[in-house]
Design a protein around this motif. Structure first.
Motif, mmCIF file in Angstrom:
data_model
loop_
_atom_site.group_PDB
_atom_site.id
_atom_site.type_symbol
_atom_site.label_atom_id
_atom_site.label_comp_id
_atom_site.label_asym_id
_atom_site.label_seq_id
_atom_site.Cartn_x
_atom_site.Cartn_y
_atom_site.Cartn_z
ATOM 1 N N MET A 194 -28.279 -3.027 -30.781
ATOM 2 C CA MET A 194 -27.923 -1.552 -30.244
ATOM 3 C C MET A 194 -28.884 -0.969 -31.137
ATOM 4 N N PRO A 195 -29.524 0.203 -30.309
ATOM 5 C CA PRO A 195 -30.353 1.285 -30.876
ATOM 6 C C PRO A 195 -29.470 2.235 -31.420
ATOM 7 N N LEU A 196 -29.872 2.664 -33.004
ATOM 8 C CA LEU A 196 -29.154 3.756 -33.697
ATOM 9 C C LEU A 196 -29.836 4.956 -33.456
ATOM 10 N N TYR A 197 -31.318 4.996 -33.753
ATOM 11 C CA TYR A 197 -32.215 6.138 -33.578
ATOM 12 C C TYR A 197 -33.381 5.844 -32.850
ATOM 13 N N LYS A 198 -33.982 6.917 -32.291
ATOM 14 C CA LYS A 198 -35.174 6.824 -31.608
ATOM 15 C C LYS A 198 -36.033 7.998 -32.504
ATOM 16 N N ILE A 199 -37.165 6.862 -32.919
ATOM 17 C CA ILE A 199 -38.223 7.923 -33.813
ATOM 18 C C ILE A 199 -39.502 7.786 -33.088
ATOM 19 N N ALA A 200 -40.341 8.914 -33.177
ATOM 20 C CA ALA A 200 -41.492 9.064 -32.425
ATOM 21 C C ALA A 200 -42.665 9.478 -33.473
ATOM 22 N N ASP A 201 -43.582 8.689 -33.578
ATOM 23 C CA ASP A 201 -44.682 8.854 -34.139
ATOM 24 C C ASP A 201 -45.801 10.024 -33.664
ATOM 25 N N LEU A 202 -45.576 11.044 -34.201
ATOM 26 C CA LEU A 202 -46.480 12.304 -33.626
ATOM 27 C C LEU A 202 -47.759 12.493 -34.076
ATOM 28 N N SER A 203 -48.180 11.394 -34.897
ATOM 29 C CA SER A 203 -49.546 11.712 -35.430
ATOM 30 C C SER A 203 -50.869 11.578 -34.309
ATOM 31 N N THR A 204 -50.214 10.743 -33.350
ATOM 32 C CA THR A 204 -51.025 10.750 -32.306
ATOM 33 C C THR A 204 -50.406 10.635 -30.984
ATOM 34 N N SER A 231 -43.093 6.435 -40.079
ATOM 35 C CA SER A 231 -42.676 7.759 -40.311
ATOM 36 C C SER A 231 -42.826 8.319 -38.762
ATOM 37 N N GLY A 232 -41.952 9.535 -38.927
ATOM 38 C CA GLY A 232 -41.885 10.306 -37.381
ATOM 39 C C GLY A 232 -41.038 11.192 -37.260
ATOM 40 N N VAL A 233 -40.377 11.460 -36.000
ATOM 41 C CA VAL A 233 -39.421 12.507 -35.875
ATOM 42 C C VAL A 233 -38.725 11.927 -35.090
ATOM 43 N N VAL A 234 -37.379 12.129 -35.616
ATOM 44 C CA VAL A 234 -36.117 11.497 -34.761
ATOM 45 C C VAL A 234 -35.697 12.396 -33.536
ATOM 46 N N ILE A 235 -36.148 11.714 -32.413
ATOM 47 C CA ILE A 235 -35.816 12.306 -30.972
ATOM 48 C C ILE A 235 -34.672 12.136 -30.359
ATOM 49 N N GLU A 236 -33.958 11.069 -31.013
ATOM 50 C CA GLU A 236 -32.414 10.484 -30.258
ATOM 51 C C GLU A 236 -31.848 10.067 -31.213
ATOM 52 N N LYS A 237 -30.597 10.462 -31.376
ATOM 53 C CA LYS A 237 -29.470 9.978 -32.416
ATOM 54 C C LYS A 237 -28.433 9.457 -31.754
ATOM 55 N N MET A 238 -28.232 8.228 -31.842
ATOM 56 C CA MET A 238 -27.026 7.207 -31.210
ATOM 57 C C MET A 238 -26.037 7.046 -32.232
ATOM 58 N N ALA A 239 -26.092 7.058 -33.452
ATOM 59 C CA ALA A 239 -25.372 6.767 -34.537
ATOM 60 C C ALA A 239 -24.529 7.626 -35.399
ATOM 61 N N PHE A 240 -23.244 7.414 -35.556
ATOM 62 C CA PHE A 240 -22.601 8.486 -36.276
ATOM 63 C C PHE A 240 -21.541 7.896 -37.382
ATOM 64 N N LYS A 241 -21.080 8.801 -38.321
ATOM 65 C CA LYS A 241 -20.110 8.134 -39.320
ATOM 66 C C LYS A 241 -18.855 7.722 -38.543
ATOM 67 N N GLY A 242 -18.603 6.373 -38.709
ATOM 68 C CA GLY A 242 -17.384 5.523 -38.267
ATOM 69 C C GLY A 242 -17.790 5.220 -36.912
ATOM 70 N N HIS A 243 -18.716 5.246 -36.535
ATOM 71 C CA HIS A 243 -19.125 4.671 -34.989
ATOM 72 C C HIS A 243 -19.636 3.111 -35.012
ATOM 73 N N ARG A 244 -18.681 2.496 -34.308
ATOM 74 C CA ARG A 244 -18.935 0.634 -34.262
ATOM 75 C C ARG A 244 -20.357 0.609 -33.649
ATOM 76 N N THR A 245 -20.978 -0.446 -34.287
ATOM 77 C CA THR A 245 -22.357 -0.689 -33.644
ATOM 78 C C THR A 245 -22.152 -2.441 -33.532
ATOM 79 N N GLU A 246 -23.001 -2.810 -32.376
ATOM 80 C CA GLU A 246 -23.182 -4.140 -32.050
ATOM 81 C C GLU A 246 -24.653 -4.592 -32.614
ATOM 82 N N PRO A 247 -24.708 -5.863 -32.703
ATOM 83 C CA PRO A 247 -26.474 -6.459 -32.733
ATOM 84 C C PRO A 247 -27.283 -5.895 -31.550
#
Length: 381
Positions: free
Chosen positions: A81-91, A63-79
């Motif tokens: 490859m990071p799609l989202y960066k999520i930060a747990d801001l509880s601590t 659980s957390g907050v999306v701080i960076e988004k690299m994936a979009f509809k129709g976007h080609r991905t590779e094994p």
């Protein structure tokens, strides 16, 4: 789905190995879907519906907050490859810069008070978890890390700025205001008020610094009164007996025998002749003047007239002088005077700017202690 279809067709097979292979294929397919981060509920729904789904939601493992988004509809991905960066801001981690002289007071496990300008009524308590093992060469600070539970009315966000306060018990120490110390880099001096009303310069050894105060390890006693402001004025307006001004000649000799008097600029007229001021220095009468009238910016011929107590000229003495402007950053220049006869000695001085210049004359004679006196020259532009 193909693995399930194959297993259904071979369900009534009399060949045990074929049935085992179909079941193994189903298990492998199910595990592959899990490796793609599909949940057990998604896999079960796919098995029950027996329908191909063009899109499958991928759930975050935390659980957390999306701080960076690299994936979009129709976007080609590779094994890989990071799609989202999520930060747990509880601590969260809070980084702070500590001056190097404060490092002896900083230890892992200490608690700090954190405040933010945009939440003036709120404060947070963090615990120091790590002190980085290097110093920033530009700021001369060390970075430390605090850990802070991010809960409460206002949630802290990445890249926010705040104030960190560490309260360290220092015990009882002898301190003076930092404005009381004249620090040349090599020596530290304070002016102490003596019982006879004079201000006496005294060397001190400094220790730790606390806000606007500095610890004194040696040189002062509790209860002594010191000058806390206008120290440079006190220093520049002082005539220092047997020594130069602290800021003008600091480090050349000791400071124990200085006497604080008013330093007067050289006056025109007097018994010593026009443009001279004659003073008694021990058993001598010494007068200093400028050969070509008032002192000016540039080269000047400085004349030193030396007489004994009876008024007879002193011959064969070694006369030298040093001069500087009594202000921080000015260098000390040295010059030797040549004997011109009849007790007159002459040397050259180069003044770089207008204003009061301190000039210390030293006279050496065989078999007698050196005589020294400070004069003040008023240099015009």
């Amino acid at each position: 789905l193909l693995a399930h279809e194959t297993l259904g067709r071979l369900g009534g097979s009399n060949v045990p190995s074929a049935l085992d292979s179909a079941r193994s294929l189903v298990r492998a397919s199910r595990e592959r879907l899990r490796l793609w981060d599909l949940t057990d509920q998604q896999v079960r729904a796919l098995e029950e519906s027996r329908k191909h789904e063009l899109y499958q939601p991928i759930y975050s493992p935390i659980s957390g907050v999306v701080i960076e988004k690299m994936a979009f509809k129709g976007h080609r991905t590779e094994p890989g490859m990071p799609l989202y960066k999520i930060a747990d801001l509880s601590t969260i981690w809070v980084y702070a810069d500590i001056y190097e002289y404060e490092l002896p007071f900083v230890q892992v496990g200490q608690e700090a008070r954190i405040t933010l300008a945009y939440y003036p009524a709120e404060e947070w308590t963090a615990r120091l978890t790590y002190v980085y093992p290097s110093i920033d060469p530009k700021t001369r600070t060390a970075k430390v890390r605090f850990e802070l539970p991010n809960s409460g009315k206002h949630q802290l966000l990445p890249e926010m700025y705040g104030n960190v306060e560490l309260h360290v018990p220092a015990g009882e120490r002898l301190t003076v205001p930092e404005t009381a110390v004249l620090d040349s880099g090599r020596r530290q001096v304070v002016f102490v008020a003596s019982t006879d009303g004079q201000l006496v310069p005294r060397d001190v050894k400094l220790g730790s610094r606390f806000d606007y105060y500095v610890e004194v390890l040696e040189g002062l006693s509790p209860g002594e009164r010191v000058v806390t402001s206008a120290n440079f004025l006190v220093d520049s307006e002082s005539k220092l007996q047997a020594a130069e001004s602290m800021m003008g000649m600091m480090g050349a000799i000791g400071m124990g025998d200085w006497k604080m008097e008013s330093a007067r600029p050289m006056e025109m007229g007097g018994q010593a002749g026009p443009g001279q001021e004659e003073r008694r220095v021990g058993d001598l009468m010494v007068a200093v003047s400028v050969a070509a009238g008032p002192a000016k910016v540039g080269e000047n011929a400085i004349r030193v007239r030396v007489r004994d107590a009876s008024g007879a000229p002193v011959k064969g003495a070694a006369v030298s002088f040093s001069y500087t402007m009594d202000m921080p950053g000015m260098s000390i220049e040295q010059a030797r005077a040549q004997e011109r006869g009849d007790g007159m000695y002459e040397g050259s001085a180069r003044f770089t700017m207008a204003g009061p210049w301190g000039l210390v004359v030293q006279i050496e004679r065989p078999g007698k202690p050196p005589a020294r006196e400070k004069f003040t020259l008023r240099v015009s532009g």
